[in-house]
Design a protein around this motif. Structure first.
Motif, PDB file in Angstrom:
ATOM      1  N   PHE A 114       0.826  -1.210   0.000  1.00  0.00           N
ATOM      2  CA  PHE A 114       0.000   0.000   0.000  1.00  0.00           C
ATOM      3  C   PHE A 114       0.855   1.253   0.000  1.00  0.00           C
ATOM      4  O   PHE A 114       0.609   2.192  -0.777  1.00  0.00           O
ATOM      5  CB  PHE A 114      -0.931   0.013   1.218  1.00  0.00           C
ATOM      6  CG  PHE A 114      -1.431   1.385   1.575  1.00  0.00           C
ATOM      7  CD1 PHE A 114      -2.310   2.055   0.743  1.00  0.00           C
ATOM      8  CD2 PHE A 114      -0.998   2.029   2.729  1.00  0.00           C
ATOM      9  CE1 PHE A 114      -2.755   3.345   1.052  1.00  0.00           C
ATOM     10  CE2 PHE A 114      -1.433   3.304   3.053  1.00  0.00           C
ATOM     11  CZ  PHE A 114      -2.314   3.963   2.207  1.00  0.00           C
ATOM     12  N   LEU A 115       1.878   1.295   0.867  1.00  0.00           N
ATOM     13  CA  LEU A 115       2.702   2.499   0.958  1.00  0.00           C
ATOM     14  C   LEU A 115       3.458   2.741  -0.345  1.00  0.00           C
ATOM     15  O   LEU A 115       3.584   3.885  -0.795  1.00  0.00           O
ATOM     16  CB  LEU A 115       3.679   2.374   2.128  1.00  0.00           C
ATOM     17  CG  LEU A 115       3.040   2.400   3.525  1.00  0.00           C
ATOM     18  CD1 LEU A 115       4.079   2.105   4.599  1.00  0.00           C
ATOM     19  CD2 LEU A 115       2.378   3.752   3.782  1.00  0.00           C
ATOM     20  N   THR A 116       3.954   1.685  -0.974  1.00  0.00           N
ATOM     21  CA  THR A 116       4.652   1.839  -2.250  1.00  0.00           C
ATOM     22  C   THR A 116       3.696   2.321  -3.340  1.00  0.00           C
ATOM     23  O   THR A 116       4.006   3.252  -4.098  1.00  0.00           O
ATOM     24  CB  THR A 116       5.292   0.507  -2.673  1.00  0.00           C
ATOM     25  OG1 THR A 116       6.226   0.093  -1.666  1.00  0.00           O
ATOM     26  CG2 THR A 116       6.035   0.658  -3.995  1.00  0.00           C
ATOM     27  N   ASN A 117       2.514   1.720  -3.421  1.00  0.00           N
ATOM     28  CA  ASN A 117       1.537   2.113  -4.437  1.00  0.00           C
ATOM     29  C   ASN A 117       0.941   3.486  -4.155  1.00  0.00           C
ATOM     30  O   ASN A 117       0.575   4.209  -5.096  1.00  0.00           O
ATOM     31  CB  ASN A 117       0.417   1.082  -4.515  1.00  0.00           C
ATOM     32  CG  ASN A 117       0.891  -0.249  -5.047  1.00  0.00           C
ATOM     33  OD1 ASN A 117       1.924  -0.342  -5.710  1.00  0.00           O
ATOM     34  ND2 ASN A 117       0.148  -1.307  -4.758  1.00  0.00           N
ATOM     35  N   ILE A 125      12.844  -0.033  -2.053  1.00  0.00           N
ATOM     36  CA  ILE A 125      13.487   0.130  -0.749  1.00  0.00           C
ATOM     37  C   ILE A 125      12.464   0.065   0.378  1.00  0.00           C
ATOM     38  O   ILE A 125      12.661  -0.614   1.394  1.00  0.00           O
ATOM     39  CB  ILE A 125      14.264   1.465  -0.691  1.00  0.00           C
ATOM     40  CG1 ILE A 125      15.474   1.411  -1.624  1.00  0.00           C
ATOM     41  CG2 ILE A 125      14.730   1.748   0.740  1.00  0.00           C
ATOM     42  CD1 ILE A 125      16.262   2.694  -1.670  1.00  0.00           C
ATOM     43  N   LEU A 126      11.353   0.775   0.207  1.00  0.00           N
ATOM     44  CA  LEU A 126      10.355   0.821   1.277  1.00  0.00           C
ATOM     45  C   LEU A 126       9.792  -0.569   1.563  1.00  0.00           C
ATOM     46  O   LEU A 126       9.618  -0.947   2.727  1.00  0.00           O
ATOM     47  CB  LEU A 126       9.232   1.790   0.899  1.00  0.00           C
ATOM     48  CG  LEU A 126       8.222   2.126   2.006  1.00  0.00           C
ATOM     49  CD1 LEU A 126       7.729   3.558   1.846  1.00  0.00           C
ATOM     50  CD2 LEU A 126       7.025   1.179   1.964  1.00  0.00           C
ATOM     51  N   VAL A 132      11.639  -6.330   6.470  1.00  0.00           N
ATOM     52  CA  VAL A 132      12.641  -6.629   7.500  1.00  0.00           C
ATOM     53  C   VAL A 132      12.079  -6.337   8.886  1.00  0.00           C
ATOM     54  O   VAL A 132      12.212  -7.146   9.822  1.00  0.00           O
ATOM     55  CB  VAL A 132      13.929  -5.811   7.254  1.00  0.00           C
ATOM     56  CG1 VAL A 132      14.873  -5.935   8.448  1.00  0.00           C
ATOM     57  CG2 VAL A 132      14.626  -6.285   5.982  1.00  0.00           C
ATOM     58  N   VAL A 133      11.440  -5.170   9.046  1.00  0.00           N
ATOM     59  CA  VAL A 133      10.829  -4.824  10.340  1.00  0.00           C
ATOM     60  C   VAL A 133       9.759  -5.847  10.701  1.00  0.00           C
ATOM     61  O   VAL A 133       9.660  -6.289  11.862  1.00  0.00           O
ATOM     62  CB  VAL A 133      10.224  -3.399  10.301  1.00  0.00           C
ATOM     63  CG1 VAL A 133       9.482  -3.101  11.602  1.00  0.00           C
ATOM     64  CG2 VAL A 133      11.310  -2.362  10.067  1.00  0.00           C
ATOM     65  N   VAL A 440       9.935   6.596   3.938  1.00  0.00           N
ATOM     66  CA  VAL A 440      11.074   5.707   4.197  1.00  0.00           C
ATOM     67  C   VAL A 440      11.873   6.203   5.399  1.00  0.00           C
ATOM     68  O   VAL A 440      12.234   5.417   6.297  1.00  0.00           O
ATOM     69  CB  VAL A 440      11.982   5.599   2.951  1.00  0.00           C
ATOM     70  CG1 VAL A 440      13.245   4.809   3.276  1.00  0.00           C
ATOM     71  CG2 VAL A 440      11.232   4.951   1.802  1.00  0.00           C
ATOM     72  N   ALA A 441      12.155   7.515   5.435  1.00  0.00           N
ATOM     73  CA  ALA A 441      12.936   8.093   6.533  1.00  0.00           C
ATOM     74  C   ALA A 441      12.212   7.924   7.867  1.00  0.00           C
ATOM     75  O   ALA A 441      12.836   7.619   8.896  1.00  0.00           O
ATOM     76  CB  ALA A 441      13.200   9.572   6.257  1.00  0.00           C
ATOM     77  N   GLY A 442      10.894   8.123   7.864  1.00  0.00           N
ATOM     78  CA  GLY A 442      10.126   8.003   9.096  1.00  0.00           C
ATOM     79  C   GLY A 442      10.107   6.590   9.637  1.00  0.00           C
ATOM     80  O   GLY A 442      10.232   6.367  10.850  1.00  0.00           O
ATOM     81  N   ILE A 443       9.948   5.595   8.747  1.00  0.00           N
ATOM     82  CA  ILE A 443       9.915   4.193   9.180  1.00  0.00           C
ATOM     83  C   ILE A 443      11.254   3.784   9.790  1.00  0.00           C
ATOM     84  O   ILE A 443      11.309   3.198  10.872  1.00  0.00           O
ATOM     85  CB  ILE A 443       9.557   3.275   7.998  1.00  0.00           C
ATOM     86  CG1 ILE A 443       8.102   3.496   7.591  1.00  0.00           C
ATOM     87  CG2 ILE A 443       9.780   1.812   8.366  1.00  0.00           C
ATOM     88  CD1 ILE A 443       7.705   2.805   6.304  1.00  0.00           C
TER      89      ILE A 443
END
Length: 511
Positions: A114-117, A125-126, A132-133, A440-443
């Protein structure tokens, strides 16, 4: 007595496996990636609501939280208050938008997808970071559920080595998750949610009648502290109480970033069912949390201080309060049925975690990176393979005596998810300017801060506020990084902003 309780557990296990077999046979006709991982977006309101609640309330709500309140008093209620506020806000502000946004974002079936789309990005990357998380956090989370099953059997049947019951529990969870996918998980969660609520309400009600009966005598001496019934654990509004409050409220942040709960929102089939889910899900969670608190208080008055006696390993038996209360109040067969609620709580969370992590790996790592042309069947088997691997890793953590208690494992995993994904999910649904780099930075930042605060920052740091629950600083700093990085980088494309507008309009039309 143990024979009747064991019979109840065996029947429970058989029913759970039966659900998995039923949906496996059904999925052979209507199989596929979307069906296995999201139930074809066809969940009814009550099933989705109780499944979201049951996958959230693992064994800690029957063992960890009642044990804390039993031992320390109402100052521990801030966790319940935070969770109650968080679940209501998530059902109101996140669930409807996430359902419609995920449909508009190329019919996404996982949170990383969802976040990528949502940002129309081809960069993987996202998705990889999210996966991984997922795998790290869900392995820890599933370990708490498997550990709870081991504790239950060692307490009820006096089994010295909990390894065998842990293996049996892990195997059963794998079987029905492996066979039936999302539908099996949600339907078993639905019935397990009803069982949890019935058990948590029956035990304190019967206990209160017993306490009020003429001639009642507690099972052991009762020595409650002067602040036991004070919601401020220190008795006044000081630094210690403020840390308790901030830590408790921070638990509520977790609902905005918990993938196995968020995908329940995405699976609901219509706006009508969403409204039903909102009411049922919020009410169920509040009732569960209230009943948990009453169990602890009634248990302290009925059983006394017996479970607080320090054992040879330096611990005590506070987490057994629900088990001991039920076994003291009910005949064996009925107590076995009620104690199955602990199995329900453990398994309803573990199955959801295994399915969410397997879907993240299959959809967000395996297919886009390793096998771009993978068929639906291959995707299903890749996901099932990850279910087995994570279950084995969780089992190894659970049997490690240095891994911490049930509540510790749950709080760690809850913090990882809430800090990593909470800010990003909220901003992706409500901020048109939010961009891919900010997400990405926030995650990464939220997850990193949470881990460092947990393992590196001492409690006495920052004037004593180093002892606050790590989710609080992780979420706040992660949110700020999302905003700052987005503002100093390029705005999203017109296509991305149009997708946002279309999703908002679609959500409003449904309402």
């Amino acid at each position: 007595m143990n024979g009747y309780e064991l019979a109840a557990f065996i029947v429970y296990f058989a029913l759970v496996i039966g659900v998995g077999v039923f949906f496996f046979m059904k999925s052979r006709k209507n199989g596929g990636e979307k069906e296995y991982f999201l139930g074809g977006r066809n969940m009814s309101g009550p099933v989705a609501a109780l499944s979201a609640g049951a996958s959230d309330m693992s064994a800690w709500v029957l063992m960890g939280l009642p044990g804390a309140i039993y031992a320390l008093g109402l100052g521990q209620l801030w966790i319940s208050i935070g969770l109650a506020i968080g679940t209501v806000l998530a059902w109101i502000f996140v669930a409807p938008r996430l359902r419609t946004f995920s449909m508009k974002a190329n019919d996404s079936i996982t949170i990383p997808q969802f976040l990528t789309n949502r940002f129309k990005s081809k960069n993987k990357i996202l998705q990889v970071v999210c996966a991984v998380v997922f795998i790290v956090a869900y392995t820890v989370y599933a370990a708490s559920s498997i550990s709870a099953c081991g504790n239950l059997f060692t307490t009820v049947f006096h089994i010295e080595n909990p390894l065998l019951p842990m293996i049996i529990a892990a195997a059963i969870i794998i079987i029905y998750t492996f066979l039936g996918g999302f539908n099996a998980v949600c339907w078993t969660d639905f019935f397990q949610g009803l069982l949890m609520l019935a058990a948590l309400m029956a035990a304190p009600i019967v206990g209160m009648f017993a306490i009020k009966a003429e001639g009642f005598v507690p099972m052991s001496e009762v020595n409650m502290g002067e602040n036991y019934f004070n919601i401020l654990s220190s008795g006044s509004f000081d630094k210690a109480s403020l840390i308790d409050i901030l830590s408790g409220i921070a638990w509520g942040f977790g609902y905005f970033g918990m993938p196995h709960i968020l995908i329940r929102y995405m699976s609901i089939r219509s706006k009508k069912e969403m409204k039903r889910s909102r009411v049922i899900g919020s009410a169920w969670t509040i009732l569960i949390l209230a009943a948990t608190s009453v169990v602890a208080i009634v248990g302290r008055k009925y059983i006394g201080d017996a479970l607080l006696v320090v054992m040879e390993d330096g611990g005590d038996r506070r987490s057994e309060i629900f088990i001991e209360l039920v076994r003291s109040l009910f005949p064996a067969l009925l107590s076995g049925i009620l104690l199955s609620a602990i199995l329900a709580a453990s398994m309803s969370t573990a199955d959801s975690q295994l399915l969410a992590s397997s879907s993240a790996f299959a959809s967000d790592v395996y297919k886009p990176i390793f096998r771009k042309n993978a068929s639906d069947k291959e995707m299903l088997w890749a996901g099932r393979f990850v279910v087995i691997l994570i279950a084995i890793a969780a089992l190894l953590i659970a049997i490690n005596p240095n891994s911490g208690g049930i509540m510790d494992l749950v709080s760690n995993a809850w913090g990882f998810f809430g800090a990593a994904f909470g800010p990003t999910i909220i901003l992706s649904l409500y901020w048109k300017r939010f961009n891919y780099i900010g997400a990405v930075a926030g995650i990464i930042t939220g997850f990193t801060v949470d881990v460092l605060w947990l393992f590196v920052v001492p409690n006495e740091a920052f004037g004593g506020f180093g002892g606050v629950y790590e989710l609080f600083p992780g979420f706040i700093i992660g949110f700020l990084v999302c905003v700052i990085v987005t503002l100093v980088t390029k705005a999203p494309s017109k296509e991305v902003q149009q997708l946002f507008d279309d999703a908002v309009a679609f959500t409003k039309n449904e309402e």
